[in-house]
Design a protein around this motif. Sequence first.
Motif, mmCIF file in Angstrom:
data_model
loop_
_atom_site.group_PDB
_atom_site.id
_atom_site.type_symbol
_atom_site.label_atom_id
_atom_site.label_comp_id
_atom_site.label_asym_id
_atom_site.label_seq_id
_atom_site.Cartn_x
_atom_site.Cartn_y
_atom_site.Cartn_z
ATOM 1 N N ILE A 69 0.854 -1.186 0.000
ATOM 2 C CA ILE A 69 0.000 0.000 0.000
ATOM 3 C C ILE A 69 0.892 1.239 0.000
ATOM 4 N N PRO A 70 0.594 2.250 -0.814
ATOM 5 C CA PRO A 70 1.365 3.496 -0.766
ATOM 6 C C PRO A 70 1.302 4.131 0.621
ATOM 7 N N SER A 71 2.310 4.913 0.940
ATOM 8 C CA SER A 71 2.487 5.408 2.301
ATOM 9 C C SER A 71 1.345 6.296 2.790
ATOM 10 N N ALA A 72 1.038 7.367 2.087
ATOM 11 C CA ALA A 72 0.037 8.321 2.581
ATOM 12 C C ALA A 72 -1.338 7.683 2.759
ATOM 13 N N PRO A 73 -1.842 6.939 1.781
ATOM 14 C CA PRO A 73 -3.139 6.286 2.001
ATOM 15 C C PRO A 73 -3.116 5.284 3.154
ATOM 16 N N LEU A 74 -1.955 4.682 3.415
ATOM 17 C CA LEU A 74 -1.867 3.738 4.528
ATOM 18 C C LEU A 74 -2.096 4.452 5.854
ATOM 19 N N TYR A 75 -1.464 5.619 6.050
ATOM 20 C CA TYR A 75 -1.686 6.381 7.278
ATOM 21 C C TYR A 75 -3.165 6.738 7.433
ATOM 22 N N GLU A 76 -3.793 7.163 6.333
ATOM 23 C CA GLU A 76 -5.201 7.546 6.393
ATOM 24 C C GLU A 76 -6.075 6.345 6.731
ATOM 25 N N ALA A 77 -5.743 5.189 6.176
ATOM 26 C CA ALA A 77 -6.538 3.986 6.434
ATOM 27 C C ALA A 77 -6.412 3.539 7.886
ATOM 28 N N ILE A 78 -5.214 3.662 8.454
ATOM 29 C CA ILE A 78 -5.018 3.308 9.868
ATOM 30 C C ILE A 78 -5.947 4.144 10.741
ATOM 31 N N SER A 79 -6.007 5.443 10.451
ATOM 32 C CA SER A 79 -6.855 6.341 11.234
ATOM 33 C C SER A 79 -8.327 6.034 11.023
ATOM 34 N N GLN A 80 -8.734 5.825 9.773
ATOM 35 C CA GLN A 80 -10.143 5.558 9.495
ATOM 36 C C GLN A 80 -10.587 4.241 10.109
ATOM 37 N N LEU A 81 -9.743 3.216 10.026
ATOM 38 C CA LEU A 81 -10.095 1.916 10.588
ATOM 39 C C LEU A 81 -10.348 2.030 12.090
ATOM 40 N N ARG A 82 -9.532 2.821 12.767
ATOM 41 C CA ARG A 82 -9.740 2.997 14.199
ATOM 42 C C ARG A 82 -11.079 3.681 14.473
ATOM 43 N N THR A 83 -11.350 4.765 13.771
ATOM 44 C CA THR A 83 -12.608 5.498 13.976
ATOM 45 C C THR A 83 -13.814 4.627 13.660
ATOM 46 N N ASP A 84 -13.756 3.941 12.532
ATOM 47 C CA ASP A 84 -14.891 3.105 12.121
ATOM 48 C C ASP A 84 -15.094 1.933 13.070
ATOM 49 N N ALA A 85 -13.994 1.342 13.537
ATOM 50 C CA ALA A 85 -14.115 0.192 14.440
ATOM 51 C C ALA A 85 -14.710 0.605 15.781
ATOM 52 N N GLU A 86 -14.289 1.739 16.298
ATOM 53 C CA GLU A 86 -14.852 2.227 17.562
ATOM 54 C C GLU A 86 -16.354 2.415 17.443
ATOM 55 N N LYS A 87 -16.790 3.037 16.346
ATOM 56 C CA LYS A 87 -18.223 3.274 16.155
ATOM 57 C C LYS A 87 -18.972 1.957 15.970
ATOM 58 N N ALA A 88 -18.403 1.060 15.171
ATOM 59 C CA ALA A 88 -19.093 -0.202 14.888
ATOM 60 C C ALA A 88 -19.287 -1.030 16.152
ATOM 61 N N LEU A 89 -18.272 -1.120 16.981
ATOM 62 C CA LEU A 89 -18.389 -1.911 18.211
ATOM 63 C C LEU A 89 -19.332 -1.247 19.202
ATOM 64 N N ASN A 90 -19.287 0.060 19.276
ATOM 65 C CA ASN A 90 -20.222 0.756 20.163
ATOM 66 C C ASN A 90 -21.657 0.571 19.691
ATOM 67 N N ASP A 91 -21.874 0.696 18.380
ATOM 68 C CA ASP A 91 -23.220 0.496 17.832
ATOM 69 C C ASP A 91 -23.708 -0.927 18.063
ATOM 70 N N ALA A 92 -22.761 -1.869 18.054
ATOM 71 C CA ALA A 92 -23.118 -3.280 18.248
ATOM 72 C C ALA A 92 -23.246 -3.653 19.725
ATOM 73 N N ARG A 93 -23.059 -2.700 20.615
ATOM 74 C CA ARG A 93 -23.158 -2.919 22.065
ATOM 75 C C ARG A 93 -22.147 -3.963 22.541
ATOM 76 N N LEU A 94 -20.936 -3.839 22.005
ATOM 77 C CA LEU A 94 -19.841 -4.723 22.414
ATOM 78 C C LEU A 94 -18.786 -3.871 23.117
ATOM 79 N N GLY A 95 -18.714 -4.003 24.427
ATOM 80 C CA GLY A 95 -17.734 -3.237 25.172
ATOM 81 C C GLY A 95 -16.338 -3.811 25.036
ATOM 82 N N TYR A 96 -15.326 -2.975 25.298
ATOM 83 C CA TYR A 96 -13.943 -3.430 25.193
ATOM 84 C C TYR A 96 -13.060 -2.574 26.079
#
Length: 699
Positions: free
Chosen positions: A14-41
């Motif tokens: 993966i090219p460098s700049a998009p990789l940094y952006e994907a790392i950040s987006q994955l974190r944001t999306d995962a936090e929301k998805a787990l919270n929406d799914a009522r799965l604590g962590y």
Amino acid sequence: MSRDLLFEIGVEEIPSAPLYEAISQLRTDAEKALNDARLGYDTLQTFGAPRRLVLQVTGLAERQDDQTLRARGPAVKAAFDAEGIPTKAAEGFARGKGVDVSALERVTDDSGSEYVYAVVEQVGRDARAVLPEILAELAEGLSWPKSQRWGSGAARFIRPVRWLLAIFGEDILPVEFAGLIADRYTNGHRFLSSDRRVPVASAGDYDAAARRGMFVYDHEERARLVREGIAAVEQQHGVRAVVPEKTFAEVVNLVEWPTVVVGKFDEEFLEVPREVIETAMTKHQRYFPLEGPDGALTNLFVVVHNGDPACTDGIVSGHERVIRARLADATFFYREDLKVNMEDWVTRLDAITFQEKLGSSGAKVWRNEQLAGTLAELHGADPGESAEAVRAAHLCKADLVSHVVVEFPVLQGVMGRYYALAAGETEPVANAVLQHYQPRFAGDALPPSTVGMIASAADKLDTMVGIFAIGQGPTGSADPYALRRGAIGILTMILDGGLRLDLTAAISAALAGYEGVLEGLAPNSVGESVRSFVVGRLEVIMRDRGIEPDVVDAVIAAALRHVGEVLDPADIMRRATALRAFRESEAGRDLAVAFKRAANLAQPDLGTEPDRDSLVETAETVLFEALDRAASGVTLLMADHDYEGALALLAELREPVDTFFDDVLVMAEDEAVRANRLRLLNRLVGLIEDFADFTRLTG
């Protein structure tokens, strides 16, 4: 009960700049998805390496939290008939919510309307049942600047997805994405790992698996390793690495098992300007140059490679061959360039198109020269500075046709300075050739010399006026010619650099350069459009610097009252700064009261010259004389830019204004008397509005 979760998306590099952006987006999306799914962590982290994106969650609940939902249904009068028997609407609503119609509740809302509600108990599902879908959606939902499909599948990703790893505790989660089903295997380093597929026993075993597979999945850990490696090189060789942060960030995402080593090139290449060497290394090859204790470049450089550390000698030799070839070309180009007279390059600019409708770069250089001379005069430059600014404008684009700049476009201006010095130009002229590109972006340094600022302003203003003249000014977020940046650059030089320019005159001078070039040119219309555009950027700058919006509006409105007159951004800023402080004082409140009382009755169409001999009441005469004294004093104070003093003097009009309104009937029955008194008020309003439009001040 809880377990740890590990999810890895394995891809081609993966090219460098998009990789940094994907790392950040994955974190944001995962936090929301787990919270929406009522799965604590407990913790959630995301990581990235060239061939993998990783999600790690610790202490993830094994089961969703139970949930009680209250769903509103139809109004009671629609849900039950006159006998209280449930209607089909109530039965359908209850059936849809999975409850018996007898369990429906009646609730009256704040408006007095009564509705039926269903209380639905949602029992949490096993996390293993819901996680596969969540993880697949996370992978599918990642945004990329460009994506692709591969094979016969329909999935899109920035690079082909080659494997999926998903483990919850020790259990495999059958996540499906891009035609793959997740298992418990990751892929090791492309060159260093003895096993292409590395088993991961549990989510907690990933670190050990990464060591076995010879990859560092944590981008921050790779950055630490690279920095430590560079520091070791610096200490060993007594040098300092030149490490641009952008290049460093890119290098971190080019390797999965970083090894920091030193290469060497022939010392003869050091005759080339260091910017050429640095550009070839950092931008083209992602190497880091090394400089000695005296700050001069050495013939050593740092390489961060992704190969087998045991093969470092061979790897370094390969990199040395690559940089030797690049620097040999650069040295040849530089030597050839030095053989050419810069005037020959200026002539060759006639063959290069600046803009299709605006002619050649050669024509632009001619306009820049003429405009630089006018701007120097507006600034009040001495004859020597004026001549140097014109000469710099003449040479500022010459290096565009040089061999080195054709090979390294980012060095335009930089090489122009070197070539101008080599040609015997004065240092101010040579420096201005470089400085005329400044400021290149928000926060960039301003040209440090007057000659450089004049050359810069001339170049930016010529481009701005020309592009507006052909109707291609900025629209919305589209600004292909970077005119906003150019306008902000000019304004910043005026506000912070000490460049003295009347924008009205400067824009008119720039338009004069296009007379006879653009058929049907409408100088007045274009000039007003450019003027409004630049003033718009000035408003943004002033607000960004803490000037309240109403103060900005008041001062700029006064400055724009007389089209065609002097428009000095530095003067506008000084007025706004004075007004901002003054408005909060008692004198400021006095002036506001005086202005508002007069402005409520003023009729500008009657003029501002009352007849002194037609004044009847003493209060009229007192106000007339007070206005005479104030006008004379304010004129002198404003000429000296003493705006605090001018405002204080205007505030002294409060008392004669109050007396006037107390003792004089402005709207007298006699039409001539009434008109004369209104002209007196018009004069007062006009005197104050010459400083700022107080009607725009709030509070």
